[in-house]
Design a protein around this motif. Structure first.
Motif, PDB file in Angstrom:
ATOM      1  N   TYR D   3       0.830  -1.189   0.000  1.00  0.00           N
ATOM      2  CA  TYR D   3       0.000   0.000   0.000  1.00  0.00           C
ATOM      3  C   TYR D   3       0.869   1.244   0.000  1.00  0.00           C
ATOM      4  O   TYR D   3       1.846   1.316   0.744  1.00  0.00           O
ATOM      5  N   PHE D   5       0.976   5.156   0.905  1.00  0.00           N
ATOM      6  CA  PHE D   5       0.189   6.097   1.693  1.00  0.00           C
ATOM      7  C   PHE D   5       0.146   7.461   1.046  1.00  0.00           C
ATOM      8  O   PHE D   5       1.086   7.883   0.376  1.00  0.00           O
ATOM      9  N   ASP D   6      -0.958   8.147   1.262  1.00  0.00           N
ATOM     10  CA  ASP D   6      -1.101   9.494   0.734  1.00  0.00           C
ATOM     11  C   ASP D   6      -1.927  10.290   1.724  1.00  0.00           C
ATOM     12  O   ASP D   6      -3.146  10.141   1.800  1.00  0.00           O
ATOM     13  N   ARG D 195      -9.432   7.739   0.464  1.00  0.00           N
ATOM     14  CA  ARG D 195      -8.260   7.580   1.319  1.00  0.00           C
ATOM     15  C   ARG D 195      -8.687   7.169   2.730  1.00  0.00           C
ATOM     16  O   ARG D 195      -8.255   7.749   3.716  1.00  0.00           O
ATOM     17  N   VAL D 197      -8.100   4.496   4.452  1.00  0.00           N
ATOM     18  CA  VAL D 197      -7.041   3.924   5.286  1.00  0.00           C
ATOM     19  C   VAL D 197      -6.271   5.018   6.010  1.00  0.00           C
ATOM     20  O   VAL D 197      -6.091   4.987   7.230  1.00  0.00           O
TER      21      VAL D 197
END
Ligand code: ATP
Ligand code: ATP
Ligand code: MG
Ligand code: MG
Lengths: 278, 245, 244, 227, 244
Positions: D3, D5-6, D195, D197
């Motif tokens: 994954y 991340f952003d 987003r 997560v």
């Protein structure tokens, strides 16, 4: 004529209370850029309000709007907290036991949303796969019945709400999402990888969406039905439809791009308050 | 208010071959089995961590304290979403694939039970260590003075009394586990609360549906209470009045 | 037998024991007294390693307590200890209280352990109570069981920490009687107690502590002989204790 | 790890939205805590009353609320409150029923827990204190008000605060009744931007910081009052 | 002054007090002793209505306790009571402890109450501690404050329930000294205590209880005079208490 029921209440209070949904795109939702309630069915409600103003001779009738959810909408109608809700509620036999439902203002159909790469094109491709539905929706019930009757080994999961269901699709936990077509299109608007998805399959159920009002209030229902019928037969409804489904809508100006279906065209020609569950 | 009461609604068909009652009962089964699994995890981990919190070794005690603080200070709902949505993303490729390709129900069950189990273990750890510290300090000394090692002292002297003393708080934790399992409805598990909401949506009979669900929760709680009281009686020590709540 | 030399201990910055030195021979009975907080309990807990100390050394029966480390349990098994609040294990019956440490620590068989326990229970006059639980006995009885429990480990010496101060006045004597008998049988004993009658009767020596230091360590007769010959602090204390 | 991340969703715009959500969470926590403690004290006294029906009522109330999940209680109140408020107070139709029902539900729910804490607090005061107060000629009411309750509250202050932390965490459950508290807003933003997560991690971290600081404060406070 | 006649009390089926009769005159000091559980505490709690009784009557200063009902608080305000565990109010400062009941019960003004409280605080030798909290005082000091608190209500008589048994041995005397002084000033007192030195010094009479009955009620000199003339039960008890 002697006023009774809701109309009498409105006349006395000089106020009508509408229930709205916060994120039921494009039926009734909050436009986050202006913080106002907008949507196809909300606009329908406002047309009904106009008709009431005229009928009662109350040009300065006040309109109050309160947010409601799937769980409390029926109680709120019953206890008089709200007088009218036009949010995309499906006309079902259970609901008719508790409240009255107006003429149908739209018909929606259920379809599948899936990743283009999934290889799912129709209901029959779901065998051995997982399909996600939104808990409590009519499509959930349809899907469960369908799978049972066809003896398919399809795995059905219920997600708490539409966006969670979509999340399950995104994270490959489910192969397809079975839901009202308009909901699916609206979800795709928000997704950043929209191009990877497609709405597909032969439309399954038809859902008659109608406004809810209190039971046993013929005067009010007649007025609501008349208003809806008038806008449908006059062509106003089709213009409204095109504005919400074929043109850019707030807040971001995306286009749903869902042309008027035959069923809806038929409805606009012959307004009625029939449901599809009889 | 013009509400149409319809108590017979539970016996009507939801979908062919299934009544609403059978839905409620399957929700009940899920709530009970998830609660029991989470309780088992919580009891084992909680006892270990609770003992660690009172251990003379500083590193053990610090680890245990950190464990408790992390699991206690994040809302259960947030933890649940993290277990369900976030943790799989953080796993190595192979494990990620394994998790995602599990059937959804086992996947939800795994996340839900782990989440509730760990959360419960943190709460139980607090009770266990509080129980140990509430014993008269002399008990530990008496054990050691007889020549027991530290582990033996815990095993034969401190823990048997600790668990007896903390039965009342354990009872309410046990009842809480079933209640807490209600948040599992938020990831779409059709446990009791979710079935209740589903019944509201399907039948438009909210009062009957919620009343039934509430009754079933009361039933679970009364059973749990009864079981714990039975255990309490079984392990009661002659001549010792242990304060019940 | 028990040899303390220059033992000092701190809790943080607070000095609880200050250079304590004393020597107890086999068969000797030593009474330790002094005002509350003077460090009496801490001192005797150091003897079997229940408290650690930072300076000095303690040697019990040729084993050094400070460096015993892993052997501490073995050392402790050889030193009997009796506490102010009895500290019987409330979840075990009297018989189990008496036998559990024999079984788990000394590795005796169950039968042997129970026999040995009952022998000592008999000795403190409580043979009939073997199947009861601690909560069903009076304070005096519990303390006598605690003494029997320690004796059943066949210790080389016994430590008592105010064994009678948590008892109702009528029960004090039944415990003291057991202790007197034990002393007369030649057991090496260190007793923290304010029962001056007991000290007069059986003590060989009396140690008086205040503020963590051993102020006096002298023969019983000298201690009770001429009070005015004692240091000021001892005098004040004795006058308070003995007035009524 | 598969994954990437952003965290760019957490910008100025979403911070304002999150702050609004936090306000909702804090508002519910504070009001429910105050109302819960007051009503909880009354319940605790009722429960210890020697008049049987009164204590039965309190026992039934406390057990009922402690047996049912908070989510269920929220849903119940979500249904009932409009009726209640309309019947009792003449609720103005434009009131946000979600807020009103959440406040009422939390207050009544927490009261059951606070009642038990306060009862334990009262029982933690030695019986001798009551005797001493009575022996000085005080009435039972005076003894309760001047002697027992102040000590009970002081003894239980750490537990009352800890319960408030639990309450603050539980406000995340108003997600169930579609009211946007901090958690709901965070989840909503995550959903909006795809987003989820990142936003869940962020929300978890924020809750942890707040609750952990609060529990450190409780520890510090109870250590100070003990010495 | 205080008149108990045929007082009986049951806890359920268990008879705690059995036909107790006694009369205490103004200015008399009566010591009550007896084994644990014999009903001493219960008896004196009955005197100011902290415990109810089912049979007999108690009259204090011409007020009948059993039928006082609503007047119980007034009666209690006139009877001072001191407890084994002091029972100062830990959330109030010493000054507030002394004044609160004067203000709330007797309706005195704040200033008057504080003045009166400080006067008695002075009398027990603790004037300098007025602004502290109970937790900051030693046990002996707390008990002296508790006595001052009771005296500040200007009681007609004082009840003591084992006022020294929770104290460290060195602190017993400071409390007994205050009590002796009080007795010598002519206060009417009932004291449950095992301090026989105190009884010898100031008691007019000694009451001995066992199993809820008053076994003996006689003058101090008779009680301590010829032990062999006492009933069997008294003898056993005295031999236990006085041995060491
Ligand atoms: N764990 C601890 N941490 C800090 N200080 C301690 C601790 N244990 C004891 N102390 C302090 O050490 C001093 C000596 O304590 P100790 O219990 O040895 O006294 P003692 O003579 O046995 O008194 P007592 O007659 O009351 O039993 C006291 O001032 C006590 O407050
Ligand atoms: N609330 C109660 N319920 C039942 N029995 C009680 C209660 N309070 C006291 N008793 C019993 O009544 C008897 C007399 O008690 P009381 O406290 O008066 O004795 P005592 O002589 O003061 O003893 P001690 O010296 O231990 O203080 C005891 O056997 C006790 O167990
Ligand atoms: Mg000590
Ligand atoms: Mg007593």
């Amino acid at each position: 004529a002697d006023l009774s029921g809701t109309l009498k209440k409105i006349k006395n209070d000089k106020v009508i209370v509408l229930g709205y949904r916060e994120s039921s795109v494009p039926w009734s939702y909050i436009d986050s850029s202006t913080n106002k309630v907008v949507g196809y069915s909300h606009e329908t409600a406002l047309l009904i309000v106009d008709a009431i103003k005229q009928e009662l001779g109350l040009p300065d009738l006040q309109v109050r709007e309160i947010p409601i959810t799937a769980q409390n909408r029926i109680s709120l109608i019953q206890n008089g907290s709200i007088d009218l809700e036009c949010n995309g509620t499906t006309n079902t036999a259970e609901r008719r036991r508790q409240v009255a439902l107006s003429d149908t203002f739209a018909i929606t159909q259920t379809q599948l949303l899936t990743k283009k790469s999934s290889g799912v094109h129709d209901m029959s491709d779901l065998a051995g796969k997982t399909v996600v539905v939104t808990a409590g929706s009519t499509s959930e019930r349809y899907m469960r019945t369908y799978v049972q009757q066809k003896h398919m080994d399809t795995n059905i999961v219920s997600a708490k709400d539409h966006s969670q269901a979509f999340l399950m699709l995104q994270s490959d936990r489910a192969a397809a999402f079975f839901m009202d077509r308009d909901v699916l299109s609206a979800l795709l608007l928000k997704a950043r990888d929209a191009a990877d998805y497609v709405v597909t399959g032969r439309p399954q159920t038809k859902e008659a969406l109608a406004c809810m009002l209190r039971k046993d209030d013929p005067q009010f229902k007649a007025l609501v039905d008349k208003t809806i019928a008038a806008m449908q037969t006059s062509g106003k409804a089709e213009k409204m439809y095109n504005r919400w489904f074929m043109s850019p809508i707030p807040p971001k100006g995306d286009v749903l791009n869902a042309p008027l279906s035959d069923a809806m065209r038929e409805l606009y020609a012959h307004p009625n308050d029939r449901s599809f569950d009889e | 208010m013009n509400y149409n009461w319809h108590w017979g609604v539970f016996f009507t068909e939801a979908i062919p071959g299934q009544t609403y009652l059978s839905w409620l009962l399957s929700g009940l089964g899920l709530t009970v089995s998830m609660g029991l699994c989470a309780w088992a995890i919580g009891l084992v981990l909680g006892s270990i961590v609770g003992v660690m919190r009172t251990a003379p070794n500083r590193w053990l005690a610090m680890f245990a304290a950190a464990y408790v603080e992390i699991f206690r200070n994040i809302p259960l709902l947030a933890q649940l979403f993290i277990w369900y949505f976030v943790v799989p993303e953080l796993l190595p490729q192979a494990a990620h694939a394994w998790v995602v390709h599990l059937q959804p129900q086992p996947q939800q069950m795994l996340a839900g039970v782990l989440c509730l189990g760990m959360y419960t273990s943190a709460r139980l750890a607090v009770q266990v260590s509080a129980g140990i510290t509430s014993l008269p300090g002399g008990q530990r000394n008496a054990g050691l003075a007889l020549g027991f090692t530290l582990v033996q002292t815990y095993r034969y002297v401190l823990l048997p009394m600790t668990f007896r003393i903390i039965i009342p708080p354990l009872t309410s934790e046990f009842m809480t586990v079933f209640k807490n399992s209600a948040v599992m409805s938020m990831i779409g598990m059709l446990e009791l609360t979710a079935q209740g909401q589903q019944l509201v949506d399907y039948t438009s009979q909210p009062y009957e549906s919620f009343t039934a669900v509430t009754m079933l929760y009361l039933l679970i709680n009364m059973t749990a209470l009864y079981v714990m009281r039975w255990i309490e009686k079984r392990v009661q020590i002659p001549g010792l009045v242990m304060g019940r709540r | 037998m028990i040899d303390l030399s220059n033992v000092s201990k701190w809790y943080g910055k607070f000095k609880v024991l200050d250079q304590c030195t004393a020597r107890i021979e086999k068969g000797e009975v030593v009474v330790v007294c002094g005002p509350s907080g003077s460090g009496k309990s801490t001192l005797i807990k150091c003897v079997n390693g229940l408290e650690s100390f930072q300076q000095g050394s303690i040697v019990v029966d040729d084993v050094s307590v400070g460096v015993a480390g892993k052997n501490l349990p073995t050392l402790r098994a050889r030193v009997g200890m009796v506490f102010q609040n009895f500290e019987l294990f409330p979840h075990l019956s009297i018989t189990e209280n008496l036998s559990i440490a024999q079984i788990k620590v000394l590795g005796r068989g169950k039968e042997e352990a129970v026999d040995c326990g009952l022998k000592y229970l008999d000795r403190v006059g409580l043979r009939t109570q073997a199947d009861k639980y601690p909560g069903q006995l009076s304070g005096g009885q519990q303390q006598r069981v605690a003494i029997a429990r320690a004796l059943a480990m066949n210790p080389v010496c016994m430590l008592f920490d105010e064994p009678t101060s948590a008892l109702d006045p009528e029960m004090v004597n039944e415990v003291l009687d057991v202790m007197v008998e034990l002393a007369q049988d030649g057991m090496t004993m260190i007793c923290v107690t304010h029962e001056m009658g007991f000290a007069r009767k059986v003590a060989n020596r009396v140690i008086f502590m205040d503020g963590g230091t051993i102020i006096e360590d002298c023969g019983k007769d000298a201690f009770f002989g001429d009070i005015s010959a004692r240091p000021k602090r001892t005098q004040t204390f004795l006058s308070k204790i003995l007035a009524h | 790890m598969s994954y990437s991340f952003d965290f760019s969703s957490i910008d100025a715009g979403s911070i304002t939205v999150l702050a609004e959500g936090m306000q909702v969470s804090l508002k519910i926590t504070l009001i429910a805590m105050v109302a819960g403690i007051i009503w909880g004290t009354v319940l605790a006294l009722m429960r210890m009353s020697s008049i049987k029906p009164i204590s039965w009522f309190a026992v039934a109330y406390i057990n009922l609320f402690r047996s049912v999940p908070l989510v269920m209680v929220l849903l119940w109140f979500f249904l009932i409150v409009p009726q209640l408020l309309q019947g009792l107070l003449g609720l103005s139709p434009s009131t946000d029923v979600r807020m009103a029902s959440a406040l009422l539900a939390f207050s009544l729910f927490e009261a059951a827990y606070y009642a038990e804490i306060i009862r334990a607090g009262i029982q933690s005061v030695r019986a001798g204190q009551l005797n001493a107060a009575l022996a000085l000629g005080m009435h039972a009411g005076q003894a309760m008000r001047l002697i027992i309750l102040p000590q009970a509250f002081r003894n239980m202050a750490p537990l009352l605060l800890t319960q408030a932390i639990v309450l603050f965490q539980d406000t995340a459950l108003v997600y169930a009744s579609a009211l946007a508290d901090f958690f709901g807003q965070a989840y909503g933003i995550g959903e909006r931007d795809g987003r989820v997560v990142e936003m869940l991690i962020f929300a978890g971290a924020v809750y942890f910081c707040i609750c952990f600081s609060a529990s450190l404060f409780v520890k510090f406070y109870s250590r100070r009052t003990r010495s």
